[in-house]
Write a protein that holds these residues in place. Structure first.
Motif, PDB file in Angstrom:
ATOM      1  N   LEU A  39     -33.221  -4.635  17.203  1.00 39.80           N
ATOM      2  CA  LEU A  39     -32.131  -5.190  16.390  1.00 39.80           C
ATOM      3  C   LEU A  39     -30.792  -5.080  17.107  1.00 39.80           C
ATOM      4  CD1 LEU A  39     -33.125  -3.938  12.834  1.00 39.80           C
ATOM      5  CD2 LEU A  39     -33.165  -6.290  13.690  1.00 39.80           C
ATOM      6  N   LEU A  40     -30.564  -3.971  17.795  1.00 40.11           N
ATOM      7  CA  LEU A  40     -29.330  -3.840  18.567  1.00 40.11           C
ATOM      8  C   LEU A  40     -29.279  -4.862  19.697  1.00 40.11           C
ATOM      9  CD1 LEU A  40     -28.797   0.010  18.870  1.00 40.11           C
ATOM     10  CD2 LEU A  40     -27.377  -1.629  17.648  1.00 40.11           C
ATOM     11  N   TRP A  41     -30.405  -5.062  20.357  1.00 42.41           N
ATOM     12  CA  TRP A  41     -30.470  -6.016  21.472  1.00 42.41           C
ATOM     13  C   TRP A  41     -30.177  -7.433  20.994  1.00 42.41           C
ATOM     14  CZ3 TRP A  41     -30.751  -5.756  26.609  1.00 42.41           C
ATOM     15  CH2 TRP A  41     -31.110  -6.907  27.298  1.00 42.41           C
ATOM     16  N   LYS A  42     -30.689  -7.755  19.797  1.00 40.90           N
ATOM     17  CA  LYS A  42     -30.552  -9.112  19.280  1.00 40.90           C
ATOM     18  C   LYS A  42     -29.135  -9.396  18.764  1.00 40.90           C
ATOM     19  CE  LYS A  42     -32.611 -12.373  16.101  1.00 40.90           C
ATOM     20  NZ  LYS A  42     -33.692 -12.676  15.192  1.00 40.90           N
ATOM     21  N   PHE A  43     -28.519  -8.426  18.087  1.00 40.18           N
ATOM     22  CA  PHE A  43     -27.263  -8.696  17.388  1.00 40.18           C
ATOM     23  C   PHE A  43     -26.020  -8.097  18.042  1.00 40.18           C
ATOM     24  CE2 PHE A  43     -30.413  -8.925  13.886  1.00 40.18           C
ATOM     25  CZ  PHE A  43     -30.258 -10.269  13.609  1.00 40.18           C
ATOM     26  N   GLU A  44     -26.167  -7.190  18.979  1.00 36.30           N
ATOM     27  CA  GLU A  44     -25.008  -6.524  19.552  1.00 36.30           C
ATOM     28  C   GLU A  44     -25.034  -6.594  21.073  1.00 36.30           C
ATOM     29  OE1 GLU A  44     -22.461  -5.077  17.904  1.00 36.30           O
ATOM     30  OE2 GLU A  44     -23.343  -5.582  15.983  1.00 36.30           O
ATOM     31  N   ASP A  45     -23.858  -6.695  21.666  1.00 31.68           N
ATOM     32  CA  ASP A  45     -23.718  -6.631  23.110  1.00 31.68           C
ATOM     33  C   ASP A  45     -22.964  -5.339  23.425  1.00 31.68           C
ATOM     34  OD1 ASP A  45     -23.798  -7.307  25.760  1.00 31.68           O
ATOM     35  OD2 ASP A  45     -21.941  -8.476  25.674  1.00 31.68           O
ATOM     36  N   VAL A  46     -23.741  -4.247  23.620  1.00 32.50           N
ATOM     37  CA  VAL A  46     -23.134  -2.926  23.803  1.00 32.50           C
ATOM     38  C   VAL A  46     -23.637  -2.279  25.083  1.00 32.50           C
ATOM     39  CG1 VAL A  46     -22.767  -2.519  21.346  1.00 32.50           C
ATOM     40  CG2 VAL A  46     -24.923  -1.876  22.383  1.00 32.50           C
ATOM     41  N   SER A  47     -23.047  -1.167  25.426  1.00 33.23           N
ATOM     42  CA  SER A  47     -23.387  -0.411  26.623  1.00 33.23           C
ATOM     43  C   SER A  47     -24.774   0.236  26.490  1.00 33.23           C
ATOM     44  CB  SER A  47     -22.333   0.676  26.837  1.00 33.23           C
ATOM     45  OG  SER A  47     -22.743   1.597  27.793  1.00 33.23           O
ATOM     46  N   VAL A  48     -25.365   0.540  27.615  1.00 29.47           N
ATOM     47  CA  VAL A  48     -26.651   1.226  27.630  1.00 29.47           C
ATOM     48  C   VAL A  48     -26.527   2.619  27.014  1.00 29.47           C
ATOM     49  CG1 VAL A  48     -26.406   2.204  29.945  1.00 29.47           C
ATOM     50  CG2 VAL A  48     -28.676   1.736  29.050  1.00 29.47           C
ATOM     51  N   HIS A  49     -25.348   3.202  27.099  1.00 28.80           N
ATOM     52  CA  HIS A  49     -25.127   4.520  26.512  1.00 28.80           C
ATOM     53  C   HIS A  49     -25.260   4.491  24.991  1.00 28.80           C
ATOM     54  CE1 HIS A  49     -23.043   4.636  30.433  1.00 28.80           C
ATOM     55  NE2 HIS A  49     -23.648   5.815  30.502  1.00 28.80           N
ATOM     56  N   PHE A  50     -24.882   3.391  24.401  1.00 27.94           N
ATOM     57  CA  PHE A  50     -25.017   3.239  22.950  1.00 27.94           C
ATOM     58  C   PHE A  50     -26.494   3.208  22.553  1.00 27.94           C
ATOM     59  CE2 PHE A  50     -25.056   0.789  18.974  1.00 27.94           C
ATOM     60  CZ  PHE A  50     -24.160   1.549  18.227  1.00 27.94           C
ATOM     61  N   TYR A  51     -27.315   2.519  23.348  1.00 25.45           N
ATOM     62  CA  TYR A  51     -28.756   2.486  23.089  1.00 25.45           C
ATOM     63  C   TYR A  51     -29.362   3.887  23.193  1.00 25.45           C
ATOM     64  CZ  TYR A  51     -28.685  -2.599  23.449  1.00 25.45           C
ATOM     65  OH  TYR A  51     -28.441  -3.916  23.238  1.00 25.45           O
ATOM     66  N   ILE A  52     -28.968   4.615  24.227  1.00 26.12           N
ATOM     67  CA  ILE A  52     -29.495   5.962  24.413  1.00 26.12           C
ATOM     68  C   ILE A  52     -29.082   6.867  23.258  1.00 26.12           C
ATOM     69  CG2 ILE A  52     -29.361   8.022  25.887  1.00 26.12           C
ATOM     70  CD1 ILE A  52     -29.022   6.058  28.276  1.00 26.12           C
ATOM     71  N   ALA A  53     -27.814   6.816  22.887  1.00 21.05           N
ATOM     72  CA  ALA A  53     -27.318   7.657  21.798  1.00 21.05           C
ATOM     73  C   ALA A  53     -27.988   7.309  20.472  1.00 21.05           C
ATOM     74  CB  ALA A  53     -25.809   7.522  21.675  1.00 21.05           C
TER      75      ALA A  53
END
Length: 98
Positions: free
Chosen positions: A41-55
């Motif tokens: 869901l984050l990949w589809k709707f948000e363009d954020v840093s890899v650190h956000f995915y890890i956190a």
């Protein structure tokens, strides 16, 4: 004096801990699935840093596993009768001077 705990019996303790491990395996698989869904869901709707995915993955995973482990221990204690073996009575010779 505390009564003898049902977990003192090796056979009952082995069964209870096997049930706890089964609950934790199920919860681990559920956690992995929910983290995967959150990442998708984050990949589809948000363009954020890899650190956000890890956190996000660590936050969801740690929270679910810790909560599940603690609740599993509550189920273990309650389901085996260990809670009833605890003596919570106060001494009879206490002073009530308020």
């Amino acid at each position: 004096m505390a009564d003898k705990s049902p977990l003192d019996d090796p056979k009952a303790a082995a069964y209870a801990w096997a049930r706890y491990r089964r609950i934790m395996r199920f919860l681990f698989l559920l956690t992995v699935g929910l983290v995967a869904i959150a990442m998708a869901l984050l990949w589809k709707f948000e363009d954020v840093s890899v650190h956000f995915y890890i956190a996000t993955a660590l936050g969801i995973g740690f929270t679910m596993l810790l909560t599940g482990a603690l609740m599993g221990l509550v189920f273990l204690s309650s389901g085996t009768g260990h809670d009833e073996a605890v003596d919570n009575r106060l001494p009879d010779n206490r002073n009530d001077e308020d």
